[in-house]
Design a protein around this motif. Structure first.
Motif, mmCIF file in Angstrom:
data_model
loop_
_atom_site.group_PDB
_atom_site.id
_atom_site.type_symbol
_atom_site.label_atom_id
_atom_site.label_comp_id
_atom_site.label_asym_id
_atom_site.label_seq_id
_atom_site.Cartn_x
_atom_site.Cartn_y
_atom_site.Cartn_z
ATOM 1 N N PRO A 13 0.807 -1.225 0.000
ATOM 2 C CA PRO A 13 0.000 0.000 0.000
ATOM 3 C C PRO A 13 0.839 1.273 0.000
ATOM 4 O O PRO A 13 0.407 2.312 -0.507
ATOM 5 N N LEU A 40 -13.920 1.202 -3.202
ATOM 6 C CA LEU A 40 -12.700 0.417 -2.940
ATOM 7 C C LEU A 40 -13.032 -1.040 -3.236
ATOM 8 O O LEU A 40 -14.067 -1.540 -2.782
ATOM 9 N N ASP A 44 -8.404 -3.905 -6.676
ATOM 10 C CA ASP A 44 -7.451 -2.788 -6.697
ATOM 11 C C ASP A 44 -6.123 -3.212 -6.048
ATOM 12 O O ASP A 44 -5.055 -2.732 -6.437
ATOM 13 N N THR A 45 -6.207 -4.096 -5.060
ATOM 14 C CA THR A 45 -4.971 -4.536 -4.383
ATOM 15 C C THR A 45 -4.163 -5.461 -5.298
ATOM 16 O O THR A 45 -2.949 -5.490 -5.233
ATOM 17 N N ARG A 48 -2.427 -3.043 -7.734
ATOM 18 C CA ARG A 48 -1.354 -2.315 -7.031
ATOM 19 C C ARG A 48 -0.145 -3.213 -6.791
ATOM 20 O O ARG A 48 1.007 -2.807 -6.938
ATOM 21 N N HIS A 308 -6.446 0.261 1.804
ATOM 22 C CA HIS A 308 -5.914 -1.012 1.265
ATOM 23 C C HIS A 308 -5.410 -1.902 2.400
ATOM 24 O O HIS A 308 -5.652 -3.113 2.395
ATOM 25 N N GLN A 312 -6.985 -5.607 3.193
ATOM 26 C CA GLN A 312 -6.160 -6.824 3.101
ATOM 27 C C GLN A 312 -5.929 -7.486 4.459
ATOM 28 O O GLN A 312 -5.544 -8.650 4.502
#
Ligand SMILES: NC(=O)c1ccc[n+]([C@@H]2O[C@H](COP(=O)([O-])OP(=O)(O)OC[C@H]3O[C@@H](n4cnc5c(N)ncnc54)[C@H](OP(=O)(O)O)[C@@H]3O)[C@@H](O)[C@H]2O)c1
Length: 324
Positions: A13, A40, A44-45, A48, A308, A312
């Protein structure tokens, strides 16, 4: 100049940075949207971290709501001043303002707020295709839905219950079990402590289930196959715990002539007519009150890295939005 969260290398992150960006004018078929709320999503993680490819440097995010500020030549789907939302299209939703292909935008009906829209366009349309298209959930079905207290989970479980199904939901904590029960789950299983195959056997009196919706991936895939009735369907739609290792397809025969699919919202909503029909189905069920959109976490867009981290670390429930 406006601001956006961007990244120049893949990683944790901490690589997310708040930058000034120039948005520019929309080209043919594009619209410029000023965001009011941003969704969110777990995906997206993956982008990234590099688990899903992105060309760097990159913006992030594919779900938001806002107002159309300008349209490019040839745009007929939306006009300046429309309140809109979207899911999909190029990365870049983590921004105050952006340019996006206009055919991804859906005009919001009265009765759906910007915050609700940002919290449900991607997750709710995913729930739509999963339970209304990939496997059509019917009255009296008993289904298994993993991560039932998550963003997609809370929406899908309420909706499946509204369709008349009995929903078994797996969750990571007792608090999440309470939440899942209040949002469509008749039964919950603490899969971090309990053997979920045995619990499904017990709950179904040995019949097992016709469909498993599994977004957890690596940690649950194999046992999920054991929850299926003969000729059942395994819907693997995510990998929150990591990617599933390559599978010898022979196990599908051994475990009862099973089916497996790995669907994405991108495929189901690729055609504009399908996107609009799915969005309408979602709006209808939310406006009917049968599905409530729970925005359980809100972060300023600047603090996307913290959002994030929390997502997670399994600290979030329901939907999360980033505000501008
Ligand atoms: N294919 C598609 O079209 C599509 C579209 C949207 C989303 N998805 C997928 O659907 C899933 C849910 O997305 P979401 O945005 O709504 O996220 P979410 O469900 O709100 O968050 C992920 C949840 O997964 C569970 N989980 C289990 N093992 C985990 C682990 N090792 N690390 C982190 N979380 C773990 C956690 O719930 P517990 O603590 O209860 O276990 C966590 O809260 C994601 O895998 C996403 O990629 C796929």
């Amino acid at each position: 100049m406006t601001h956006a969260i961007r990244f120049h290398q893949t990683g944790g992150p901490e690589i997310l940075v708040w930058e000034e960006v120039e948005v520019g004018q929309p080209g043919p078929g594009e619209a410029r949207v000023r965001h009011t709320a941003i969704g969110l999503n777990y995906v997206d993680t993956y982008v990234r971290s590099g688990a899903y490819p992105a060309s760097l440097p990159s913006g992030l995010g594919t779900e938001a709501a806002g107002v159309v500020e300008a349209v490019g030549p040839g745009v007929t789907d939306v006009k300046v001043g429309d309140r809109v939302a979207y899911s999909g299209g190029p990365q870049g939703a983590y921004s105050e303002e952006r340019v996006i292909p206009a055919d991804r935008l859906v005009v919001l009906p009265d009765g759906i707020s910007d915050q609700q829209a940002a919290a449900m366009m991607l997750k709710g349309m995913t729930a739509q295709y999963l339970i209304r298209q990939t496997y059509k959930v019917k009255e009296r079905d008993t289904i298994l839905f993993h991560a039932a207290a998550g963003g997609v989970g809370l929406i899908a479980c309420q909706w499946a219950k509204a369709l008349g199904a009995t929903v078994i939901g797996t969750v990571g904590s007792a608090e999440k079990a309470e939440l899942a029960k209040a949002h469509g789950c008749e039964h919950t299983i603490l899969y971090t402590r309990e053997n979920f195959v045995e619990r499904v056997r017990e709950i179904t009196n040995g019949s097992m289930v016709p469909v498993v919706y599994d977004s957890v991936g690596k940690d649950t895939f194999s046992a999920s196959l054991d929850c299926l009735a003969p000729r059942g369907l395994m819907v693997l739609f995510g990998q929150s715990s990591g990617a599933v290792e390559p599978v010898n397809l022979g196990i599908l025969a051994q475990k009862g002539s099973l089916y497996v699919t790995r669907p994405t919202l991108g495929t189901y909503a690729a055609k504009r007519a399908d996107l609009l029909a799915m969005a309408q189905d979602l709006f209808d069920v939310v406006l009917s009150g049968k599905v409530k959109i729970e925005v359980n976490q809100t972060y300023p867009l600047k603090d996307a890295a913290k959002a994030h981290e929390d997502l997670q670390s399994r600290k979030t429930t329901g939907s999360t939005i980033l505000t501008v």
